[in-house]
Design a protein around this motif. Structure first.
Motif, PDB file in Angstrom:
ATOM      1  N   HIS A 103       0.838  -1.197   0.000  1.00 53.82           N
ATOM      2  CA  HIS A 103       0.000   0.000   0.000  1.00 53.82           C
ATOM      3  C   HIS A 103       0.875   1.250   0.000  1.00 53.82           C
ATOM      4  N   ILE A 104       0.272   2.372  -0.308  1.00 55.48           N
ATOM      5  CA  ILE A 104       0.987   3.649  -0.414  1.00 55.48           C
ATOM      6  C   ILE A 104       0.531   4.571   0.712  1.00 55.48           C
ATOM      7  N   GLY A 105       1.496   5.170   1.400  1.00 51.04           N
ATOM      8  CA  GLY A 105       1.191   6.093   2.480  1.00 51.04           C
ATOM      9  C   GLY A 105       1.326   7.546   2.044  1.00 51.04           C
ATOM     10  N   GLY A 106       0.835   8.440   2.878  1.00 47.88           N
ATOM     11  CA  GLY A 106       0.991   9.878   2.662  1.00 47.88           C
ATOM     12  C   GLY A 106       1.941  10.458   3.692  1.00 47.88           C
ATOM     13  N   LEU A 141       8.843   1.338   1.906  1.00 52.45           N
ATOM     14  CA  LEU A 141       7.445   1.744   1.886  1.00 52.45           C
ATOM     15  C   LEU A 141       7.269   2.911   0.921  1.00 52.45           C
ATOM     16  N   ARG A 142       6.301   2.796   0.067  1.00 48.75           N
ATOM     17  CA  ARG A 142       6.046   3.851  -0.907  1.00 48.75           C
ATOM     18  C   ARG A 142       5.188   4.951  -0.272  1.00 48.75           C
ATOM     19  N   VAL A 143       5.551   6.199  -0.584  1.00 48.93           N
ATOM     20  CA  VAL A 143       4.796   7.328  -0.045  1.00 48.93           C
ATOM     21  C   VAL A 143       4.556   8.372  -1.129  1.00 48.93           C
ATOM     22  N   VAL A 144       3.460   9.095  -0.963  1.00 49.76           N
ATOM     23  CA  VAL A 144       3.172  10.298  -1.735  1.00 49.76           C
ATOM     24  C   VAL A 144       3.370  11.470  -0.782  1.00 49.76           C
ATOM     25  N   THR A 145       4.150  12.464  -1.182  1.00 53.58           N
ATOM     26  CA  THR A 145       4.447  13.583  -0.290  1.00 53.58           C
ATOM     27  C   THR A 145       3.794  14.873  -0.781  1.00 53.58           C
ATOM     28  N   ASN A 146       3.602  15.769   0.176  1.00 57.03           N
ATOM     29  CA  ASN A 146       3.107  17.105  -0.148  1.00 57.03           C
ATOM     30  C   ASN A 146       3.626  18.060   0.909  1.00 57.03           C
ATOM     31  N   VAL A 147       3.869  19.285   0.540  1.00 56.47           N
ATOM     32  CA  VAL A 147       4.404  20.273   1.463  1.00 56.47           C
ATOM     33  C   VAL A 147       3.335  20.779   2.429  1.00 56.47           C
ATOM     34  N   ASP A 159      -3.169   5.390   0.099  1.00 54.70           N
ATOM     35  CA  ASP A 159      -4.076   4.463   0.785  1.00 54.70           C
ATOM     36  C   ASP A 159      -4.249   4.744   2.275  1.00 54.70           C
ATOM     37  N   TYR A 160      -3.213   5.246   2.915  1.00 52.99           N
ATOM     38  CA  TYR A 160      -3.288   5.497   4.356  1.00 52.99           C
ATOM     39  C   TYR A 160      -2.427   6.702   4.707  1.00 52.99           C
ATOM     40  N   PHE A 161      -2.774   7.326   5.819  1.00 55.08           N
ATOM     41  CA  PHE A 161      -2.013   8.449   6.343  1.00 55.08           C
ATOM     42  C   PHE A 161      -1.655   8.070   7.776  1.00 55.08           C
ATOM     43  N   HIS A 162      -0.383   7.739   8.012  1.00 55.04           N
ATOM     44  CA  HIS A 162       0.035   7.330   9.355  1.00 55.04           C
ATOM     45  C   HIS A 162       0.097   8.547  10.251  1.00 55.04           C
ATOM     46  N   ARG A 163      -0.483   8.447  11.436  1.00 52.26           N
ATOM     47  CA  ARG A 163      -0.535   9.590  12.348  1.00 52.26           C
ATOM     48  C   ARG A 163      -0.176   9.142  13.753  1.00 52.26           C
TER      49      ARG A 163
END
Length: 276
Positions: A119-122, A138-144, A159-163
């Motif tokens: 899965h892909i994280g943010g 682990l694959r991630v999509v990033t944003n500022v 797919d998920y946002f780890h918090r």
């Protein structure tokens, strides 16, 4: 001869920069530790200005400010005096997953690192723990933009946002019509947060370390921790989850294991001790 009353009342001045609410626990620990010294003290922050983390760190190194509580890195340990007593007892390394409601059951079925890698994280592009995800494949999509990440999750860009367990409840409440907290799974990586003191004030570092050790010995540190985080730890129902342990390449190799028993259920302790 009577002591000079002005000298006797001279407070210990401690200057730090961080005024945001999310740093409030560190300030409470600082105040607790200083209160154990039987010396008048006064904690100051810059008035009328916001100091970001990088600028604040540079001002500590330069001696303009005295300290701050930050996650450890080799660079910080070289440039400042670390007091190696983890303030959050490792709790900031505990992560739950925020997911879309439609995918809640699927993502709640993740029970190991291999499953998570599917899965892909943010992730925030400038966040200090970003290297954790690369180190664990682990694959991630990033944003500022922090708020934008929630919209990207809702829009199926990942797919998920780890918090952090201390953050996720309020965030899920804000997006309760779209997002849920995945059941059964939690992530953990070593993430010690220390007081870092300017090298210009080594005596302050010694005093603060002494105050922290007193607070540990008399139980007041643990009481403050549980008063601050006990409710959210209980809310997380950690004993019902699978624990996925991640490597953290940012933490210096010589960092000693620390006690997580204030919050991590006993059944996970051997898994944590035996992790790479």
């Amino acid at each position: 001869m009577l002591p000079n009353p002005l000298h006797a009342e001279n407070p210990l001045i401690v200057k730090h920069y961080q005024q945001q609410d999310r740093y409030s626990f560190g300030l409470k620990v600082l105040t607790l530790a200083l209160s154990k010294l039987d010396t008048p003290f006064h904690v100051q922050t810059p008035q009328g200005q916001f100091v970001n983390e990088k600028r604040g760190e540079n001002q500590i190194i330069d001696g303009q400010l005295d300290l701050q509580w930050m996650s450890t890195t080799m660079g910080r340990e070289n440039d400042m005096i670390p007091i190696k007593i983890p303030l959050y007892r490792g709790l900031l390394g505990l992560r739950l997953l925020l997911v879309k409601k439609e995918r809640h059951d699927q993502l709640s079925g993740i029970n190991d690192l291999k499953g998570l890698q599917n899965h892909i994280g943010g992730h925030g592009v400038h966040w200090g723990d970003l290297p954790v995800y690369k180190a664990n494949n682990l694959r991630v999509v990033t944003n500022v933009n922090y708020e934008k990440l929630f919209q990207l999750l809702i829009g199926n860009r990942f797919d998920y946002f780890h918090r952090g367990v201390n953050e996720i409840w309020e965030e899920q409440n804000r997006y309760s019509d779209k997002l849920k907290i995945a059941d059964n799974v939690m992530l953990y990586y070593p993430h010690p947060v220390y007081f870092f003191v300017t090298k210009h004030r080594p005596e302050l570092a010694k005093q603060l370390e002494r105050g922290l050790k007193i607070a540990l010995q008399d139980g007041s540190f643990k009481k403050l921790f549980l008063d601050s985080f006990g409710k959210i730890i209980q809310q997380g129902e950690l004993d019902k989850r699978h624990l996925i342990i991640l490597k953290n390449p940012v933490v210096p190799a010589r960092t000693q294991p620390f006690d997580t028993s204030w919050w991590l259920p006993q059944k996970f302790q051997s898994q944590l001790r035996n992790s790479p």
